[in-house]
Design a protein around this motif. Structure first.
Motif, PDB file in Angstrom:
ATOM      1  N   ALA A  76      -2.425  -2.432 -10.433  1.00 56.49           N
ATOM      2  CA  ALA A  76      -1.771  -2.661 -11.699  1.00 56.49           C
ATOM      3  C   ALA A  76      -1.816  -1.391 -12.509  1.00 56.49           C
ATOM      4  O   ALA A  76      -2.959  -1.092 -12.893  1.00 56.49           O
ATOM      5  CB  ALA A  76      -2.291  -3.923 -12.300  1.00 56.49           C
ATOM      6  N   LEU A  77      -1.051  -0.921 -13.142  1.00 54.59           N
ATOM      7  CA  LEU A  77      -0.733   0.199 -13.866  1.00 54.59           C
ATOM      8  C   LEU A  77      -0.324  -0.148 -15.424  1.00 54.59           C
ATOM      9  O   LEU A  77       1.061  -0.600 -15.203  1.00 54.59           O
ATOM     10  CB  LEU A  77       0.013   1.231 -13.361  1.00 54.59           C
ATOM     11  CG  LEU A  77       0.278   2.487 -14.252  1.00 54.59           C
ATOM     12  CD1 LEU A  77      -0.929   3.028 -14.480  1.00 54.59           C
ATOM     13  CD2 LEU A  77       1.373   3.477 -13.803  1.00 54.59           C
TER      14      LEU A  77
ATOM     15  N   ASN B 171       0.730  -1.226   0.124  1.00 57.53           N
ATOM     16  CA  ASN B 171       0.171  -0.002  -0.054  1.00 57.53           C
ATOM     17  C   ASN B 171       0.764   1.106  -0.030  1.00 57.53           C
ATOM     18  O   ASN B 171       2.186   1.399   0.677  1.00 57.53           O
ATOM     19  CB  ASN B 171      -1.016  -0.109   1.354  1.00 57.53           C
ATOM     20  CG  ASN B 171      -2.091  -0.841   1.148  1.00 57.53           C
ATOM     21  OD1 ASN B 171      -2.559  -1.316  -0.009  1.00 57.53           O
ATOM     22  ND2 ASN B 171      -2.734  -1.407   2.292  1.00 57.53           N
ATOM     23  N   ASP B 172       0.326   2.370  -0.351  1.00 62.52           N
ATOM     24  CA  ASP B 172       0.907   3.641  -0.419  1.00 62.52           C
ATOM     25  C   ASP B 172       2.281   3.761  -0.999  1.00 62.52           C
ATOM     26  O   ASP B 172       3.031   4.132  -0.418  1.00 62.52           O
ATOM     27  CB  ASP B 172       0.938   4.214   1.038  1.00 62.52           C
ATOM     28  CG  ASP B 172       1.162   5.673   1.103  1.00 62.52           C
ATOM     29  OD1 ASP B 172       0.741   6.018  -0.045  1.00 62.52           O
ATOM     30  OD2 ASP B 172       1.805   6.131   1.977  1.00 62.52           O
ATOM     31  N   THR B 173       2.373   3.152  -2.363  1.00 68.00           N
ATOM     32  CA  THR B 173       3.780   2.989  -2.931  1.00 68.00           C
ATOM     33  C   THR B 173       3.878   4.323  -3.807  1.00 68.00           C
ATOM     34  O   THR B 173       2.886   4.264  -4.717  1.00 68.00           O
ATOM     35  CB  THR B 173       3.833   1.667  -3.640  1.00 68.00           C
ATOM     36  OG1 THR B 173       3.718   0.730  -2.813  1.00 68.00           O
ATOM     37  CG2 THR B 173       5.091   1.521  -4.618  1.00 68.00           C
TER      38      THR B 173
ATOM     39  N   ASN C  27       4.305  10.579 -12.077  1.00 71.27           N
ATOM     40  CA  ASN C  27       4.181  10.239 -10.636  1.00 71.27           C
ATOM     41  C   ASN C  27       2.743   9.647 -10.257  1.00 71.27           C
ATOM     42  O   ASN C  27       1.656  10.164 -10.737  1.00 71.27           O
ATOM     43  CB  ASN C  27       4.352  11.388  -9.973  1.00 71.27           C
ATOM     44  CG  ASN C  27       5.900  11.961  -9.951  1.00 71.27           C
ATOM     45  OD1 ASN C  27       6.694  11.384  -9.711  1.00 71.27           O
ATOM     46  ND2 ASN C  27       6.048  12.991 -11.020  1.00 71.27           N
ATOM     47  N   ILE C  28       2.573   8.522  -9.474  1.00 72.84           N
ATOM     48  CA  ILE C  28       1.404   7.918  -9.263  1.00 72.84           C
ATOM     49  C   ILE C  28       1.534   7.051  -7.886  1.00 72.84           C
ATOM     50  O   ILE C  28       2.680   6.317  -7.649  1.00 72.84           O
ATOM     51  CB  ILE C  28       0.898   7.015 -10.229  1.00 72.84           C
ATOM     52  CG1 ILE C  28      -0.476   6.478  -9.795  1.00 72.84           C
ATOM     53  CG2 ILE C  28       1.887   5.907 -10.486  1.00 72.84           C
ATOM     54  CD1 ILE C  28      -1.167   5.825 -11.230  1.00 72.84           C
ATOM     55  N   THR C  29       0.601   7.219  -6.834  1.00 76.78           N
ATOM     56  CA  THR C  29       0.616   6.464  -5.774  1.00 76.78           C
ATOM     57  C   THR C  29      -0.118   5.183  -6.006  1.00 76.78           C
ATOM     58  O   THR C  29      -1.373   5.124  -6.501  1.00 76.78           O
ATOM     59  CB  THR C  29      -0.237   7.367  -4.557  1.00 76.78           C
ATOM     60  OG1 THR C  29       0.638   8.351  -4.531  1.00 76.78           O
ATOM     61  CG2 THR C  29      -0.072   6.491  -3.493  1.00 76.78           C
ATOM     62  N   MET C  30       0.227   3.709  -5.813  1.00 83.54           N
ATOM     63  CA  MET C  30      -0.205   2.712  -5.850  1.00 83.54           C
ATOM     64  C   MET C  30      -0.591   1.854  -4.612  1.00 83.54           C
ATOM     65  O   MET C  30       0.427   1.967  -3.618  1.00 83.54           O
ATOM     66  CB  MET C  30       0.369   1.889  -7.120  1.00 83.54           C
ATOM     67  CG  MET C  30       0.537   2.613  -8.335  1.00 83.54           C
ATOM     68  SD  MET C  30       1.496   1.722  -9.464  1.00 83.54           S
ATOM     69  CE  MET C  30       0.721   0.021  -9.602  1.00 83.54           C
TER      70      MET C  30
ATOM     71  N   ILE D 256      11.641   3.102 -14.344  1.00 78.82           N
ATOM     72  CA  ILE D 256      10.701   2.874 -13.573  1.00 78.82           C
ATOM     73  C   ILE D 256      11.371   2.970 -11.784  1.00 78.82           C
ATOM     74  O   ILE D 256      12.425   2.189 -11.705  1.00 78.82           O
ATOM     75  CB  ILE D 256       9.735   1.660 -13.386  1.00 78.82           C
ATOM     76  CG1 ILE D 256       8.828   1.569 -14.549  1.00 78.82           C
ATOM     77  CG2 ILE D 256       9.100   1.369 -12.169  1.00 78.82           C
ATOM     78  CD1 ILE D 256       9.458   1.122 -15.847  1.00 78.82           C
ATOM     79  N   LYS D 257      10.981   3.845 -11.040  1.00 80.46           N
ATOM     80  CA  LYS D 257      11.747   3.947  -9.776  1.00 80.46           C
ATOM     81  C   LYS D 257      10.510   4.102  -8.702  1.00 80.46           C
ATOM     82  O   LYS D 257       9.539   4.764  -8.884  1.00 80.46           O
ATOM     83  CB  LYS D 257      12.619   5.230  -9.590  1.00 80.46           C
ATOM     84  CG  LYS D 257      13.164   5.308  -8.267  1.00 80.46           C
ATOM     85  CD  LYS D 257      14.170   6.573  -8.340  1.00 80.46           C
ATOM     86  CE  LYS D 257      14.863   6.769  -6.731  1.00 80.46           C
ATOM     87  NZ  LYS D 257      15.699   5.544  -6.520  1.00 80.46           N
ATOM     88  N   SER D 258      10.544   3.362  -7.545  1.00 79.78           N
ATOM     89  CA  SER D 258       9.479   3.352  -6.579  1.00 79.78           C
ATOM     90  C   SER D 258      10.246   3.274  -5.090  1.00 79.78           C
ATOM     91  O   SER D 258      11.337   2.992  -4.910  1.00 79.78           O
ATOM     92  CB  SER D 258       8.589   1.952  -6.661  1.00 79.78           C
ATOM     93  OG  SER D 258       9.573   0.916  -6.721  1.00 79.78           O
ATOM     94  N   ASP D 259       9.270   3.669  -3.986  1.00 79.00           N
ATOM     95  CA  ASP D 259       9.715   4.067  -2.889  1.00 79.00           C
ATOM     96  C   ASP D 259       9.629   2.485  -2.038  1.00 79.00           C
ATOM     97  O   ASP D 259      10.223   2.158  -0.851  1.00 79.00           O
ATOM     98  CB  ASP D 259       9.221   4.987  -1.933  1.00 79.00           C
ATOM     99  CG  ASP D 259       7.720   4.910  -1.839  1.00 79.00           C
ATOM    100  OD1 ASP D 259       7.146   3.843  -2.576  1.00 79.00           O
ATOM    101  OD2 ASP D 259       7.302   5.390  -1.007  1.00 79.00           O
TER     102      ASP D 259
END
Length: 652
Positions: free
Chosen positions: A225-226, A186-188, A217-220, A241-244
């Motif tokens: 699934a994007l 959540n909240d990625t 930029n998007i919160t997933m 692609i970079k994510s936290d």
């Protein structure tokens, strides 16, 4: 020695963190391979895991269900759940089943869970198990299919580059390049920066156009699934692609014509994150090809140089050095037919093989992730997928050291002697392929330190699939720090560029397996061998034997004794054989309740003891003892017989 192991196991649907499981292991003897193996399994980074989160990209048309294949190395009866946690439409899936070593379960997924267009949807599918499993998916439609190897959530990364194909042959159906990001938490926060390339135009999402160099930029949330598509004849290779938090990435094409022929197919692979890329690769040509294939290489670092040397019918072909100026830049390279190629880069790269279209030999395109040599393993399991209306012609392609080729096994049997091995230039490697039948297969080497690469390719009239059968997922593209050695931990403990390269058993003690001047460092997990069936009991004194089916070199190890015996007392031989066919009943006695009796054990590596009170005609069981009881008129006679037997046993 004792240690504590930490696992990142994910997050529940509500978002509560569940990051750590701690296990403290007691000291064990160096000869107790079974205990050491069991304690080490959870540490290995590879394509096996207890949780997977995947999704299916768009395919065209959209009228065939999707396939998930699930198997395991475990001998236990593994509990598995497949669930579309975030999606509750008509295609909602929630299935529970069990799977064990040697079996495979096919899960059919409703087409409603296949993505469409550039969109965000909670169509992520979660596969969870109580033991490690293997997952792969087949996105198939009539005359258009491809497959991907699933990667568990504990090896998902936070930085990726995509790879797709640039379609150039006009067709009436869409051949869009596409990428698919699936969130495991959540909240990625996810950032997608589009490639600054002449082959890319734009992507439209939520009414906004994104051009080369732009960032979306998007919160997933978990299971989101994007999917993003480059509409038209464009390429998405090099999108960053970079994510936290860790995410899964799939990329390919809805369909694509590859080359000058007119046949097309769906293209898909689940990609590995940049921290697990490598520098050395071998590409094996697709069998029975007359037109060659492509491979595509993507850079992770600026100023990446790539050298390629191929062999074709004993002729060596050396290409000019390829230099990729920027991270995310790429090169499409055409291979001559029947060429085996060795690729070396000065920085880590991602490589995929792209099978060309050819209507003349029933080859449709396929996209195959090529693992680096650094991520090869010594054992794989695989079940051939089905096509829409029958079976594929299946091939297993492999790369192995020449000195190790005789130790390769398929389903416990040596590889056929008719294989044509091709020496790879500038290496000690050879490569080849074999045709295999439908069903479940196990590929392994008899030594756990003799690793090899393996790929599956299947074809039929205008339907094709291709993918690696497995790979290690060590973080080889990160700065290496010396770490304490744990048996079979899947890590480069001594920072020599090799993983689990020493066989640290008593028989092999003192051997420098990797030639680095050190011994018994970065230890591999020794194979556990399997007992053959017990032989039948002999007469008094009764004895029986079983054989350890050796999978490893240097020594064999099967837990427990290889023979056992018992006295049946003077001339007493038990109930006559002809009497055992009438009114047979059984009484189960737990082994621990008869532990005051001792077997005569030889060649027993452990010190377990148990009673051997048995009828000569009764089959042995691992956890229970079987006593024969007969009809009412014979019970008294049998009780007297049992008492005489018990008196003849040695009491501790």
């Amino acid at each position: 020695m004792s240690w504590t192991t930490f696992y990142k196991v994910g997050e529940d649907v509500a978002g509560s963190s569940c990051y750590l499981i701690c296990m403290s292991a007691p000291a064990v003897k160096s000869t107790d391979l079974y205990v050491r193996a069991r304690l080490s399994l959870g540490n290995v980074f590879d394509n096996q895991g207890k949780e997977f989160i995947i999704a299916f990209m768009e395919n065209n048309p959209n009228d065939e269900n999707l396939d998930l294949f699930i198997t395991t190395f475990s001998n236990d009866n593994v509990s598995v759940t497949v669930n579309s946690l975030g999606y509750h439409g008509n295609g909602f899936i929630n299935k529970q089943f069990h799977v064990s070593r040697g079996s495979t379960t096919l899960v059919s997924v409703d087409i409603e869970l296949r993505m469409e267009g550039s969109s965000l949807s909670p169509k992520g599918i979660v596969v969870q198990a109580n033991e490690e499993i293997i997952v792969y998916g087949v996105n198939r439609q009539h005359y258009t299919s491809d497959a991907f190897l699933g990667l568990p959530t504990d090896v998902l990364g936070q930085e990726y580059y995509t790879v797709t194909f640039l379609p150039t042959t006009p067709k009436s159906y869409a051949q869009y390049a596409q990428l698919l990001v699936v969130s495991a938490f959540n909240d990625t926060q996810v950032q997608i920066t589009f490639p600054e390339s002449d082959d890319f135009s734009h992507v439209t999402f939520d009414g906004i156009e994104y051009h080369g160099g732009d960032t979306l930029n998007i919160t997933m949330d978990r299971c989101d699934a994007l999917q993003l598509q480059a509409e038209g004849y464009f390429d998405l290779t090099g999108a960053y692609i970079k994510s936290d938090k860790p995410v899964a990435l799939f990329s390919g094409n809805i369909r694509a014509v590859v080359g000058v022929s007119s046949s097309s197919d769906h293209l898909v692979e689940q990609l590995i994150s940049t921290d697990r890329w490598g520098k050395r690769f071998v590409i094996v040509p697709i069998p029975a090809r007359e037109i060659g294939d492509y491979f595509k290489v993507v850079a992770n670092t600026d100023a990446t140089g790539i050298d390629i040397k191929c062999i074709n019918n004993a002729s060596i072909i050396t290409s000019e050095r390829i230099v990729l100026a920027k991270a995310g830049s790429y090169e499409l390279v055409e291979m001559d037919p029947k060429s085996y190629c060795y690729i070396v880069a000065n920085n880590s790269v991602l490589i995929v093989q792209i099978v060309k279209s050819d209507q003349n030999d029933d080859h449709d395109p396929a996209l195959i992730l090529i693992p680096p040599l650094e991520q090869y393993a010594a054992e794989y399991m695989f079940t051939t997928p089905r096509r829409t209306d029958g079976s594929y012609e299946n091939f297993f392609l492999f790369v192995v050291k020449e000195e190790d080729k005789d130790g390769l096994r398929i389903d416990g049997v040596p590889f056929p002697s008719t294989i044509e091995y091709v020496s790879i230039p500038d290496t000690s490697l050879v490569a080849g392929y074999i045709a295999i039948g439908d069903g479940f297969h196990r590929f392994n080497h008899i030594s756990p330190i003799s690793v090899f690469g393996g790929f599956m390719y299947g074809r039929y009239a205008f339907e094709t699939y291709g993918m690696p059968v497995g790979l290690r997922m060590a973080e080889i593209n990160k700065p290496c720090s010396m770490t304490a050695d744990e048996i079979g931990d899947g890590r480069d403990n001594d920072c020599d560029g090799l993983i689990d390269e020493e066989l640290c058993t008593d028989v092999n003690a003192g051997q420098d397996d990797d030639g680095d001047g050190k011994v018994d460092e970065d230890c591999a997990m020794a194979w556990l061998d399997d007992w053959d069936e017990w032989s039948t009991w002999t007469e008094c004194i009764q004895t029986r034997n079983r054989t350890c089916k050796v999978r490893s070199i240097g020594e064999s190890y099967c837990p427990g004794p290889n023979n056992e015996s018992m006295s049946c007392g003077n001339v007493e031989t038990g109930i006559p054989r002809e009497e055992t066919t009438e009114g047979l009943k059984t009484l189960r006695v737990d082994r621990k309740n008869t532990s005051k009796y001792r077997r005569s054990l030889s060649s027993a590596p452990d010190d377990r003891k148990s009673s051997a009170v048995r009828n000569p005609t009764v089959t042995d069981a691992h956890d229970v003892l079987m006593w024969s009881m007969f009809g009412e008129q014979q019970q008294q006679q049998q009780q007297q017989t049992r008492e005489r037997r018990v008196q003849s046993l040695v009491v501790q």
